[in-house]
Design a protein around this motif. Structure first.
Motif, PDB file in Angstrom:
ATOM      1  N   LEU A   1       0.762  -1.346   0.075  1.00 39.50           N
ATOM      2  CA  LEU A   1      -0.033  -0.033   0.099  1.00 39.50           C
ATOM      3  C   LEU A   1       0.814   1.369   0.165  1.00 39.50           C
ATOM      4  N   ARG A   2       0.795   1.985  -1.152  1.00 44.32           N
ATOM      5  CA  ARG A   2       1.755   3.331  -0.892  1.00 44.32           C
ATOM      6  C   ARG A   2       1.012   4.344  -0.218  1.00 44.32           C
ATOM      7  N   GLU A   3       1.910   5.402  -0.209  1.00 41.70           N
ATOM      8  CA  GLU A   3       1.454   6.532   0.589  1.00 41.70           C
ATOM      9  C   GLU A   3       0.151   7.546  -0.028  1.00 41.70           C
ATOM     10  N   ASP A   4       0.122   7.224  -1.321  1.00 45.68           N
ATOM     11  CA  ASP A   4      -0.951   8.044  -1.963  1.00 45.68           C
ATOM     12  C   ASP A   4      -2.371   6.961  -2.162  1.00 45.68           C
ATOM     13  N   ARG A   5      -2.195   5.860  -1.486  1.00 39.82           N
ATOM     14  CA  ARG A   5      -3.149   4.891  -1.459  1.00 39.82           C
ATOM     15  C   ARG A   5      -3.412   3.950  -2.717  1.00 39.82           C
TER      16      ARG A   5
END
Length: 815
Positions: A709-713
């Motif tokens: 899961l990336r920081e930008d969702r």
């Protein structure tokens, strides 16, 4: 944007300086246009076969470029602007427009470049729209006003541009079209769109309200409570009464303006709340997978696993099926309405008020909104624990936290129904509030962990000497007379009958603990639930989960990995199931402890932003930030590959996701996530395996699917080829590649520091940790067998007498 000449094709433009034509049904790229600058906006005139591209120059400023799609060549620059602004074009007319802060430019379309009309304004423009016939032009400004020009075409110059200029020559007062101004929005107008016949104008903004303006009377009609700011409105090509509304929370709604109702909503993963920052927001407990035992049925879906729970704006939790890429449920953790606050001058239009009415008192800055910072589930998914934070809500601007325990099951009572809301077709909330604890710790809560087999949870938090962890336990009250429990569900519900028969439950604090006043930042239970690990600064403290007694203190590993440097505080702990290993992550080191020897097994001098244990194969996954390298040719230069010599790239280098075998510190699999600073890792349950495989070929040849899961969702499912079902996974799937084989020397000694290379001795506190009494104050922390030899040599007994006692102390559990 759909291709005007073919509904089965679509255009996309990007900041990578390319325009691409796709066959979206087949998923194939058909053609590509390369531009030398990043593209922010684009419009196409169907009949004329021309396209206008609004690009942002790397050295500053913007340009509106004309591209002839019939010849495949650029015709020149139609407009020079200070900032690349949005574009609008009349579908059947011959006008195009763009905004540049306080200026609005309108020009005639065609294969040649025409002189523009400049419509200046005292406030900055934010958005614009042109009617299909080009007779109406609307623009929104930063104060919430909508400016409307009628009879626009006669006022636009018909002369061609013979020389390059900015196009800001003002026309005479008599040449300006008539202007009408309407005002309802309290915030800057976010989007505008005309109806197909030009009789209505739709507008939206941060208020979450769709406003329908009747242009004949300039009177508005409202569709409120859409749940988030509106950032785009597009008419439906199939029905003139339907519009697609795009919102800032990654949601698209189909609205019927004839009935003023939302007919369909398509939701993706919502953005993270503004206050949720890493490492607590991504690498910590703010995202959790629903246990495989609960599956999707706990939140109103079908069977299966891979349900992700993440916090979003307005103090909500979203349940999302990552395997099928679909939204499932929304849980309102704190009772709060979706409102917008004005921060402009007093006397403006209040959110949801009528035009001309004064809104709420203006503030210098908007207060930070509340959000959910931690979430954890019981092993069977029947209980959810959350921690929601209210910044600046306490005395003197301090932060307040609230710990809540929720019971799952349909048919929740009125209390649960008021605390939970659902955005799916089912009206029953997935979780009902059971117990609320205000301010469980002073200032903030740093960690939340749930016991794998019992209804027992641990929180850690506080600052300085007030830092401690608390153990919370679920207790059951006896059934009330008459069979009416406090947590009863609706009449006739099976869940209500079960609760009445068993009695209501509640949560209370069972015990508290701390270690030498050190800040406690992470907590984790062992797979069997017998050991509780709590991070005390750079050390790991091990506690008996049943008696809450301190069992051992593991040494910090920063000195081992970095070579004597300062030890950073640990941010995450996880036990590797099926193995005697405990993994710990800090901003400077990744450490694996061997609990049998109570020492550092191996350590890497790299800060891990997130770690996850594979329960099926006994592996450890770690996300390690990639080192920033020197900029390469074309990285920051033009699209034609010109090397950049001005400044390094502002794009983050990315993160390496490495899957280790914790037994010998050998990397098994690897993948790279580009252009991110931090990610969150979670292993999806492997349907083919239910227990950990200790050693053997199974752990070396396979691993469970890994959610990144990336920081930008945005998220990816990293797995080995053939691990995921092709029909089930609809998200981006990355492939884990096997790491390079180790040489003979590395296979024997490993690539990291050895287990005994400078490892500090383990600290033992509590009863039985050496001699007792005032005389033994300096001997605390020594093992018990050391007291046998703590005497002058002439006073020691003979070795034959010491051997039995020495071996006995070595083999006993409390030694």
């Amino acid at each position: 944007m759909l291709d005007p000449n073919n509904d089965d094709q679509a255009y996309t433009w990007s900041l990578d300086a390319t325009v691409r034509l796709w066959s979206y049904r087949a998923g194939e790229e058909l053609s590509r246009i390369v531009v030398r600058e990043p593209i922010k906006y684009m419009v196409i005139h169907k009949d004329l076969g021309v396209a206008y591209l609004s690009v942002q120059l790397r050295e500053g400023g913007g340009r509106v470029m004309l591209y002839n799609m019939k010849t495949g060549k650029f015709s020149g620059t139609a407009m020079k602007t200070r900032v690349a602004g949005p574009l609008a074009i009349a579908a059947a007319g011959g006008l195009a427009a763009t905004i540049d802060r306080h200026s609005l430019f309108v020009w005639r379309t065609g294969a040649d470049i025409h002189q523009p009309l400049n419509l200046p304004h005292t406030k900055p423009y934010t958005c614009l729209a042109l009617s299909s016939d080009g007779s109406l032009l609307a623009a929104g400004d930063a104060s919430g006003r909508v400016l409307l020009w009628r009879g626009l075409e006669p006022a636009v110059p018909a002369a061609l541009r013979r020389e390059e200029h900015s196009g800001k020559a003002a026309l005479g007062p008599g040449a300006r079209p008539p202007l009408t101004t309407v005002h309802w929005h309290a915030h800057p107008v976010g989007c505008l769109a005309f109806s197909d016949d030009g009789t209505y104008l739709l507008s939206g903004g941060a208020e979450g309200v769709l406003v329908l303006w009747a242009l004949e009377t300039n009177r508005p009609n409202f569709l409120p409570r859409l749940g988030g700011p509106l950032v785009g409105i597009a008419p439906s090509p199939a029905d003139p009464a339907r519009f697609l509304v795009r919102q800032a929370d990654n949601c698209v709604r189909l609205v019927n303006v004839a009935t003023m109702k939302v007919e369909t909503s398509v939701m993706g993963l919502r953005p993270a709340p503004a206050g949720l920052l890493p490492p607590a927001g991504v690498a910590g407990g703010a995202a959790a997978l629903l246990p495989a035992a609960a599956g999707a049925a706990a939140v109103g879906g079908g069977g299966g696993s891979g349900v992700l729970c993440v916090p979003c704006e307005n103090s909500q939790l979203q349940f999302y099926d990552v395997a099928r890429d679909r939204h499932m449920q929304i849980v309102q953790v704190s009772p709060r309405n979706q409102v917008s606050l004005t921060d402009g001058p007093a006397g403006g239009v209040g959110a949801g008020g009528a035009p001309g009415s004064s809104g709420a008192p203006a503030a210098a800055a908007q207060p930070p909104p509340p959000f959910v910072s931690l979430v954890a589930f019981s092993g069977d998914g029947s209980v959810m624990a959350t921690v929601d934070v209210r910044p600046d809500a306490g005395p003197y601007g301090s932060t307040e936290a609230c710990l809540k325990f929720w019971d799952s099951g349909r048919g929740a009572g009125p209390e649960g129904a008021s605390a939970s809301t659902s955005s799916s077709s089912s009206t029953a909330p997935p979780f009902a509030l059971n117990t609320r604890v205000d301010e469980p710790h002073r200032d903030y809560v740093a960690a939340l962990a749930y016991h794998p087999t019992r209804h027992l949870a641990v929180t850690a938090g506080g600052t300085g000497a007030d830092s401690e962890f608390k153990v919370w336990v679920q207790e059951r009250r006896p059934a009330a007379p008459g069979g009416s429990g406090g947590a009863a569900a609706g009449p006739g519900s099976a869940a209500a009958a079960r609760r009445r028969a068993e009695g209501a439950t509640h949560w209370r604090c069972l015990s508290t603990g701390g270690y030498k006043g050190l800040p406690l930042g992470a907590a984790a239970f062992s797979p069997d639930g017998s050991v509780l690990a709590v991070a005390a600064a750079a050390r790991v403290t091990l506690w008996d989960a049943a008696s809450n007694a301190l069992a051992a203190v593991l040494p910090p590993a920063a000195a081992v990995a970095v070579g004597g440097g300062g030890a950073a505080a640990l941010t995450q702990l996880t036990f590797v199931p099926g193995t005697p290993y405990l993994a710990a992550a800090s901003p400077s080191c990744l450490t694996v402890y061997n609990l049998l020897t109570a020492a550092v097994h191996w350590a890497l001098p790299y800060g891990a932003v997130s770690i996850s244990a594979d329960a099926a194969y006994g592996l450890l996954a770690a996300a390690l930030p990639a080192p920033r390298s020197a900029p390469t040719a074309g990285e920051d230069g033009a699209a034609n590959g010109t090397p950049s010599t001005t400044k390094p790239s502002s794009q983050p280098p990315g993160v390496h996701v490495v899957v280790f075998d914790p037994r010998d510190a050998s990397p098994r699999f690897h993948c790279h996530v580009p252009a991110v600073r931090t990610v969150h890792l979670s292993h999806l349950p492997d349907a083919g395996r239910t227990s950990a495989a200790v050693g053997g070929e199974a752990a070396a040849a396979s691993c469970s699917p890994l959610l990144i899961l990336r920081e930008d969702r945005a998220y990816s499912l990293a797995a080995l080829p053939g691990t995921l079902d092709a029909s089930g996974a609809a998200a981006d799937v990355a492939t884990l590649s096997k790491a390079q084989p180790l040489g003979a020397l590395e296979a024997a000694f490993g690539r990291t520091s050895a287990s005994g290379a400078g490892a500090a001795p383990m600290d033992l506190d509590g009863p039985g940790a050496g001699p007792t009494g005032p005389a033994a104050a300096g001997d605390r922390g020594k093992p018990r067998w050391a007291a046998l030899f703590d005497a002058p040599s002439h006073a020691l007994p003979p070795p034959a007498a010491l051997a039995s006692a020495f071996l006995s102390l070595l083999t006993t559990a409390d030694a």
